[in-house]
Design a protein around this motif. Structure first.
Motif, PDB file in Angstrom:
ATOM      1  N   GLN A 125      19.242  69.526  62.327  1.00  0.00           N
ATOM      2  CA  GLN A 125      19.793  69.428  60.972  1.00  0.00           C
ATOM      3  C   GLN A 125      18.861  70.116  59.976  1.00  0.00           C
ATOM      4  O   GLN A 125      17.648  70.129  60.138  1.00  0.00           O
ATOM      5  CB  GLN A 125      19.982  67.959  60.584  1.00  0.00           C
ATOM      6  N   VAL A 128      17.632  70.693  55.922  1.00  0.00           N
ATOM      7  CA  VAL A 128      17.583  70.119  54.569  1.00  0.00           C
ATOM      8  C   VAL A 128      16.929  71.135  53.634  1.00  0.00           C
ATOM      9  O   VAL A 128      16.194  72.020  54.073  1.00  0.00           O
ATOM     10  CB  VAL A 128      16.785  68.790  54.528  1.00  0.00           C
ATOM     11  N   ASP A 164      10.823  66.657  51.170  1.00  0.00           N
ATOM     12  CA  ASP A 164      10.146  65.509  50.565  1.00  0.00           C
ATOM     13  C   ASP A 164      11.125  64.511  49.984  1.00  0.00           C
ATOM     14  O   ASP A 164      10.733  63.498  49.407  1.00  0.00           O
ATOM     15  CB  ASP A 164       9.194  65.992  49.449  1.00  0.00           C
ATOM     16  N   HIS A 165      12.395  64.820  50.117  1.00  0.00           N
ATOM     17  CA  HIS A 165      13.440  63.916  49.617  1.00  0.00           C
ATOM     18  C   HIS A 165      13.353  62.593  50.380  1.00  0.00           C
ATOM     19  O   HIS A 165      13.037  62.574  51.574  1.00  0.00           O
ATOM     20  CB  HIS A 165      14.809  64.572  49.830  1.00  0.00           C
ATOM     21  N   ALA A 166      13.632  61.503  49.685  1.00  0.00           N
ATOM     22  CA  ALA A 166      13.610  60.196  50.354  1.00  0.00           C
ATOM     23  C   ALA A 166      14.688  60.162  51.436  1.00  0.00           C
ATOM     24  O   ALA A 166      15.743  60.772  51.297  1.00  0.00           O
ATOM     25  CB  ALA A 166      13.870  59.100  49.325  1.00  0.00           C
ATOM     26  N   ILE A 167      14.370  59.440  52.511  1.00  0.00           N
ATOM     27  CA  ILE A 167      15.345  59.267  53.583  1.00  0.00           C
ATOM     28  C   ILE A 167      16.435  58.316  53.114  1.00  0.00           C
ATOM     29  O   ILE A 167      16.103  57.297  52.499  1.00  0.00           O
ATOM     30  CB  ILE A 167      14.624  58.715  54.835  1.00  0.00           C
ATOM     31  N   PRO A 168      17.728  58.523  53.316  1.00  0.00           N
ATOM     32  CA  PRO A 168      18.261  59.654  54.075  1.00  0.00           C
ATOM     33  C   PRO A 168      18.294  60.943  53.252  1.00  0.00           C
ATOM     34  O   PRO A 168      18.745  60.940  52.114  1.00  0.00           O
ATOM     35  CB  PRO A 168      19.686  59.185  54.388  1.00  0.00           C
ATOM     36  N   MET A 169      17.816  62.003  53.879  1.00  0.00           N
ATOM     37  CA  MET A 169      17.840  63.298  53.194  1.00  0.00           C
ATOM     38  C   MET A 169      19.244  63.884  53.267  1.00  0.00           C
ATOM     39  O   MET A 169      19.903  63.752  54.292  1.00  0.00           O
ATOM     40  CB  MET A 169      16.900  64.269  53.910  1.00  0.00           C
ATOM     41  N   MET A 188      21.804  66.307  54.290  1.00  0.00           N
ATOM     42  CA  MET A 188      21.785  67.351  55.317  1.00  0.00           C
ATOM     43  C   MET A 188      22.734  68.465  54.902  1.00  0.00           C
ATOM     44  O   MET A 188      23.858  68.202  54.475  1.00  0.00           O
ATOM     45  CB  MET A 188      22.193  66.756  56.659  1.00  0.00           C
ATOM     46  N   PRO A 236      13.545  68.834  59.734  1.00  0.00           N
ATOM     47  CA  PRO A 236      12.720  67.703  60.170  1.00  0.00           C
ATOM     48  C   PRO A 236      13.114  67.314  61.598  1.00  0.00           C
ATOM     49  O   PRO A 236      14.295  67.154  61.884  1.00  0.00           O
ATOM     50  CB  PRO A 236      13.100  66.580  59.195  1.00  0.00           C
ATOM     51  N   THR A 295       8.024  68.972  60.817  1.00  0.00           N
ATOM     52  CA  THR A 295       9.067  69.636  60.042  1.00  0.00           C
ATOM     53  C   THR A 295       8.843  71.139  60.136  1.00  0.00           C
ATOM     54  O   THR A 295       7.748  71.628  59.867  1.00  0.00           O
ATOM     55  CB  THR A 295       9.017  69.180  58.572  1.00  0.00           C
TER      56      THR A 295
END
Lengths: 216, 1016, 130
Positions: B941, B943, B947-952, B954, B990, B996
């Motif tokens: 996947q 992104v 550095d985006h909070a999970i869930p990123m 996709m 990631p 990553t």
């Protein structure tokens, strides 16, 4: 060889003029799985009629019937799922669908046959396709042949349901084939080349209890 | 002397066993002896074996209850070796053979001393339905640990861990009438149909055909009933139009009278099939029967009564007692108490007495029974306790007493003082439930018949039931019903009916039965000794009562809460009793509560029989090209593409070491880029298209233009579905004005041909065009690389000059002496010729190419190299880089879309829908990993912001990714949201391992962007 | 496992020989470019799912390779008729609802799509060709 630029269809003799080694779709199978010999105990006997000419005819029944009568001397089968045969049994025409028939002739006749048919058919709507390299024909005989078929195909092979002269496209194990019954004692299987080895191995496995033998 | 010691319960005479043939067997490690004609169950009872198993949930000791398929307890594990293990065989259905080895399926460490027994005893009252889940759930993480031990002590049987030495097969059967069950009704029906000339199959699950006739007290034509069965069977066996299948269970009734019959062919002979003429026949066989009409003569199962401790060894069905005595010469105890609601069960007491053993009492729930057999029992001095029932069995590992009292069944109350009778066997009968399982499989809901106190089958068109199977239990009436129902079936088949003469059966006066299911106890159900409803699943009357109290009112919910009628049991003994108890608790009638649905299979079917010959080498068809032998002999590793076996790569041995895939592919890639390679492309789908409207048809099914393609030219085309999404791609060549050869992807061949036929037959029948598959007729060899022309020139008469034979031309001529069509198309980006010859000559042409190819460095390559080379060029694979949600525009292939074609070709309209016009659609781009040593994972996947909070969020995924030996780096194709406008941007991937990867969005063509190399 | 009468082979064949192809009588609008997005979406994506009489398209894939129609009861799985492309069903939910009504059979739209389809879409789709 052909006159593809001049005609509407590319008519094409696929057979070499000179002697060139040819291999039936079962060449690899004979090499790896072998050919169990026919013995007194064999209640099923298998025989390949390799290198025959196989043609697909498409078009209207009336027009095609007239043309094949003129060229081959016998007509299309009249009913769905039936065969017509030449007097000597060497040539056959099988109904495959309302506008499709399978013609099988001795190997080498197919190109001439195609030319003659195209000539006879003129401007009619039809198609002729040579599929000789894509399939082969197996003959099956013996008192356990029917039981072997029952292990293999969901189609009803009882004589009441499958009289002499019948032919169908149906499921065989997990593949498809054409199943025909040209005579009282003989069944014919028309196998697609790429599935031939699978079908052959299936036949040997299912036929082992009948001491199946393969004629050379 | 020793014989009788060994089989203490074997009668001196009687039964249908062959006393001259002694068979020895072991059960739980102990050696025993039985006779030919015994089942394992009858032999165990003959030897006085009481405990055959431990129960599923409570680990209570259990004995044999029944004599047929309905046996809930005697599930055993067969097999003397690991490979021969068979789980969950009913001892009542397993014929004895010499050397049979069996064990209990339950009981740990063994069936006599079971460790889990304490749970059943101590915790008994506190083990309501859901006990394990409720008790062991907390903490949740420990369930896995608990479960291991619970499974070890509970559960059913185990699978073999070694390869099964036996084979199994299928037989496709067809008949006019399938008769299931060869008891009195079935035999009468089969004979009627057989004499009419219909194709008849008669199947019966038992070792011997005849059903209840084999143990009947009644006379037929003044002879033992079994003799009539033998006469009829002899006649049927002599008829060509009849197939008799003994040891064959009808397991499933599927649509349109398709019935699966499981025939156990050699299981009575030994644990593996014996050699016959040097060959092992199949051990069991699945008959796949397509019947015109079906007649169910499946009989009835006797219902046990539900009383306290009714699961102790020594509790049997009344009918089973008769069967063991009359059919096997085995009397399973010494002192009998019979508890019944009906007359017919009296035969158990009469048979017991005839066997010379003591009948302590018959406890009849009816106030004043007076049928013929009741009078007989009275006359022979048997004590009959009227208006009473057995409340509770006493004993530890075998019944040693029965507490008996008068009851009021309607008020569900014990009315008298209980008396304890000294006995070792309690036989019970609560009536007879027609075996309606198969009829239920058809989806028809059974209906309650108050007269017979049972459900009778509802029947869909073409299904008939006769005799006990529809509640006609009387022998003479059942036979007559068999004839009548067969006649009904024959009429439906438009066949003349040949009536048969029915034998004489003496009429027997029978008193009415009473409705009796659970026996009341002095204590309330929840505190009374356990009263079992479903012995196999350890479901008690208290469990059902609790379920209704907890709010489960639908019988389907009660079933799932308690597990009643689950699994291999399918409610054969317990269902009606369970429903009756639920009805009582809910204050409803049984028909109001209704019945649960019975599902296939009726009894367990071994996986071998389901699989048949479709296993091992014959599991699935393997499709081979005409060149397969060469590939094998030259060391190819194969890849499955659909059912095809395609060479994946050809590892060579270099300095005594076999190349890795990576090494082989790198070598193959460079050979094509620098010299010449050859690929077997025969698996590509090929469709011969003829007719004056062929061109117009192509113009409608492809996205691009076809009207002007000249004879001798080839064009690449995209095929969409009408939703505008790519379906398949390939080249089509113009062979003649009205004649084309279409190629499809290997996997898409059959689907594309069906697609063309669909549109032709349903939308555009006016177009004069035909489609014929020629995939197998032509073998295709791709010769590609800078040296391709020189190599091919050596063996062809075709003018290969670049001005005479241009890129995207095809020519015909001889190659290696074989007539060929040669197509100048390229999937590698290099100069390439695709040679098509009739497949029978392919091997000759291929070998000739190699004879001449050495000096040019001719290298065979497989699908992996093909993938690397095509991906370097940005050539897509339909189905890999597209997934049914990708338009030609998403792929950046607008150049292959004829927007201005007059006919609204398939997919065109959809391309102007608002959804397909979105600019943030996932679009195909190239990805260049920032680290050139990285090969991205296909499917990874993508992104934008790592550095985006999970869930990123996709934004796409990798569709193709390889290492390119030509570029010296990894590279990939991917779909990315709005990717076409994001060239040069960095995206992130990631990975599961926490790393990553970063990659740059680039164009899809990594090599020779101008296409100069293929056009030389 | 259905047993299906192929109207071209003129005999009953096993289900293994056939492929189901969804609802029958879905006609492609004659002028797709004149359809609104909604109408085109209806043609592409919306299908009936009736409880009872359903007209279906099947193909005799391992056989004569012809497409044909099947009228099937989705409750009982009974096949009430099969008929060739271009022919109309003789058994429909309306026809059953009018006369001898079958238990539990819901009246469906006779093969034309209705679920989720706008009136305009139905009008544009109906009546072009059988």
């Amino acid at each position: 060889m052909s006159d593809s630029t001049a005609t509407r269809a590319n008519v094409y003799d696929v057979r070499p003029k000179t002697e060139v080694p040819a291999e039936s779709p079962l060449a690899w199978s004979y090499h790896t799985s072998g050919r169990p010999s026919v013995s007194q105990k064999s209640r099923v006997v298998l025989r390949e009629r390799a290198m025959a000419g196989h043609m697909i005819l498409r078009g209207g029944a009336i027009v095609l019937d007239e043309a094949v009568r003129g060229v081959l001397g016998f007509g299309l089968p009249a009913r769905p799922n039936t065969l017509s045969l030449s007097d000597d049994g060497a040539r056959s025409i099988q109904w495959l669908s309302p506008d499709e028939w399978l013609v099988i002739v001795p190997g080498g006749e197919e190109f001439t046959l195609e030319r003659q048919l195209r000539e006879a058919l003129g401007d009619a709507h039809y198609a002729i396709v040579n599929v000789s390299g894509g399939q082969t024909l197996l003959e099956l005989e013996g008192d356990k042949a029917r039981e072997l078929l029952m292990k293999s195909t969901p189609y009803d092979v009882h004589p009441d349901a499958f009289p002499v002269g019948k032919g169908v496209t149906t499921v065989f194990a997990k593949a498809n084939l054409i199943l025909r019954r040209p005579t009282e004692t003989r069944w014919e299987l028309v196998l697609r080349r790429s599935f031939a080895d699978y079908c052959y191995r299936w036949l040997l496995d299912a036929g082992a209890e009948y001491a199946i033998g393969v004629e050379k | 002397m020793s014989k009788s010691l060994k089989q203490p319960n074997r009668l001196k005479e009687g039964g249908r066993i062959d006393r001259s043939r002694k068979l020895s067997f072991t059960f739980n490690g102990q050696r025993y002896q039985g006779h030919a004609g015994d089942t394992l169950a009858s032999a165990l009872l003959a030897n006085g074996v009481d405990i055959v198993n431990r129960s599923f949930k409570y680990s209570r000791p259990r004995g044999i209850v029944a004599a047929g398929a309905e046996e809930p307890n005697a599930l055993i594990q067969l097999g003397s070796t690991e490979a021969a293990q068979v789980p969950n065989v009913r001892a009542t259905q397993q014929a004895l053979f010499d050397g049979l080895v069996a064990r209990s399926t339950n009981g740990w460490p063994n069936v006599q001393h079971d460790l889990m027994g304490w749970v059943g005893k101590v915790g008994g009252r506190f083990m309501p339905p859901g006990f394990y889940y409720k008790t062991f759930m907390a903490p949740a993480s420990m369930w896995m640990t608990y479960e291991k031990y619970i499974r070890k002590s509970a559960g059913l049987g185990r699978s073999p861990m070694e390869r099964d030495p036996d084979s199994y097969d299928h037989l496709n059967q067809h008949c006019d009438l399938l008769v299931i069950g060869a008891g009195p009704a079935g035999l009468a029906a089969a004979l009627t149909a057989a004499r009419s000339g219909a194709r008849v199959i008669l199947a019966d699950e038992q070792e011997e055909m005849g059903g209840s006739l084999l143990d009947s007290r009644e006379l037929v034509d003044n002879q033992p009933a079994a003799q009539w069965a033998e006469r009829v069977l002899k006649e049927l066996a002599g008829l060509d139009n009849v197939t008799l299948l003994a040891r064959t269970t009808a397991n499933g009734y599927h649509d349109h009278h398709f019935v699966t019959l499981h025939e156990r062919r050699t299981e009575h002979l030994g644990e593996t099939a014996p050699l016959v003429n040097g060959h092992r026949p199949s051990r069991s066989r699945m008959h796949r029967v397509r019947a015109g009409q079906v007649l169910l003569a499946t009989g009835a199962h006797e219902r046990p009564l539900v009383y306290g401790n009714n699961d102790l060894p020594g509790n049997l069905l009344a009918g089973a007692v008769s069967t063991y005595i009359r059919r096997y010469g085995v009397v399973p105890g010494h002192k009998l108490v019979l508890s019944t609601s009906n007359d017919y069960a009296y035969r158990a007491a009469l048979d017991w007495l005839d066997a010379g053993r003591e009948v302590v009492a018959i406890v009849d729930a009816r106030p004043a029974p007076n049928g013929e057999w009741v009078e007989q029992a009275r006359a022979r001095g048997i004590r009959i306790i009227e208006g009473a029932a057995v409340l509770e069995a006493k004993g530890a590992s075998r019944v040693n007493g029965a507490r008996v009292a008068t009851i009021d069944a309607g008020a569900f109350k014990v009315t008298g003082q209980a008396e304890t009778l000294d006995c070792d066997t309690i036989a019970s009968s609560g009536g007879y439930s027609p075996v309606i399982h198969l009829a239920s499989h058809t989806g028809a809901r059974p209906t309650w018949n108050e007269e017979i106190l049972g459900f009778v089958p509802s029947l869909v068109k073409g299904v008939h039931a006769a005799g006990s199977a529809r509640g006609i239990h009387d022998l003479a009436a059942g036979m007559a019903d068999g004839v009548a129902m067969a006649a009904q079936a024959l009429e439906a088949l438009n066949r003349p009916v040949q009536a048969i003469e029915l034998p004489q059966v003496e009429a027997r006066r029978e008193g009415a039965a009473c409705a009796l299911y659970q026996i009341p106890h002095e204590k309330p159900t929840l505190r009374a000794p356990k009263q079992f409803v479903d012995l196999q699943n350890d479901v008690t009357a208290a469990g059902i009562e609790l379920a209704t109290r907890e709010g489960f009112e639908s019988i389907e919910h009660v079933k799932r809460y308690t597990a009643m009628g689950f699994g291999t049991d399918q409610g054969k003994l317990g269902n009606i009793n369970g429903m009756a108890i639920a009805a009582r608790c809910l204050n409803r009638s049984i028909p109001e509560v209704g019945t649960t649905v019975f599902r296939p299979n009726y009894t367990p079917v071994t996986f071998g029989a389901i699989v048949g010959r479709h296993c091992r080498e014959l599991f699935d068809p393997e499709r081979y090209t005409a060149l397969h032998q060469w590939h094998v002999e030259n060391g190819a590793e194969f890849e499955d593409v659909g059912q095809w076996k395609r060479p994946w790569y050809f590892p060579q041995t270099v300095n005594g070491k076999k190349e890795s895939m990576h090494e082989a592919v790198a070598r193959e890639c460079l050979a094509v880029r620098e010299k010449v390679g050859i690929l077997d492309a025969s698996t590509l789908g090929k469709i011969d298209i003829q007719g004056p409207d062929a061109r117009e048809f192509l113009n409608r099914v492809y996205t691009n233009k076809w009207l002007k393609l000249e004879v001798g030219r080839v064009r690449y085309g995209l095929m969409c579905k009408d939703d505008g999404m790519l379906m398949d791609d390939g080249t089509t060549s113009c062979l003649g004005e009205n004649h084309f050869l279409m190629t499809t992807t290997t996997g898409g061949a059959a689907g594309v041909l069906e697609w063309l036929e669909l549109w032709h037959q349903t939308e555009w029948p006016e177009l004069d065009v035909t489609f014929t598959s020629v995939t197998d007729h032509w073998a295709t060899m791709t010769v590609t690389g800078p040296e391709a022309r020189k190599l091919l020139a050596e063996i062809t008469d075709i003018d290969l000059d670049r001005s005479a034979f241009k890129f995207m031309d095809w020519r015909e001529g001889n190659v290696a002496g074989v007539p060929a069509r040669v197509f100048r198309i390229s999937f590698t980006g290099e100069l390439a010729y695709e040679i098509n010859v009739q497949a029978n000559y392919a091997m000759h042409v291929w070998k000739t190419l190699f004879e001449h190819g050495d000096k040019y460095g001719l290298t065979p390559y497989g699908t992996e190299t093909m993938h690397v080379l095509r991906a370097e060029k940005g050539f897509i694979i339909a189905g890999q880089d597209s997934d049914g949600s990708v338009t030609p525009e998403d792929l950046g292939m607008q150049w292959a879309v004829g927007y201005d074609k007059p006919y609204s070709w398939i997919g065109k309209r959809a391309l102007s829908r608002s959804d397909t016009r979105r600019t943030d659609r996932k679009q195909l781009v190239g990805l260049k990993p920032k680290d050139p040593t990285v090969v991205l994972e296909e499917g990874a996947q993508i992104v934008f912001d790592p550095d985006h909070a999970i869930p990123m969020p996709m934004v796409g995924h990798v569709t193709s990714s390889y290492y390119s030996p030509t570029l010296g780096s990894g590279f990939a194709l991917a779909v990315v949201k709005g990717g076409h406008q994001r060239m040069g941007e960095t995206v992130y991937l990631p990975m599961a391992d926490g790393k990553t990867h970063a990659a740059e969005i680039v164009g899809t063509i990594f090599y020779d962007p101008k296409g100069e190399r293929q056009n030389v | 496992m259905f047993h299906i009468y192929c109207p071209y082979c003129e005999e009953l064949r096993e289900e293994e020989e056939f492929h189901p192809k969804g609802e029958a009588h879905i006609v492609r609008p004659k002028d797709p470019e004149a359809c609104t997005d909604e109408e085109w979406g209806d043609y592409l994506f919306f299908r009936d799912n009736p409880r009872g009489i359903h007209h279906e398209l099947w193909v005799h894939a391992v056989g004569c390779r012809k497409f044909f129609n099947v009228t099937r009861n989705t409750v009982t799985y009974e096949i009430l008729e099969t008929y060739k492309i271009g022919e109309r069903p003789t058994v429909t939910a309306e026809h059953l609802a009018g006369g001898d009504k079958q238990g539990n059979v819901q009246v469906a739209s006779g093969g034309q799509q209705t679920v989720g389809a706008s009136g305009a879409a139905v009008a544009s789709v109906k009546g072009e060709r059988a």
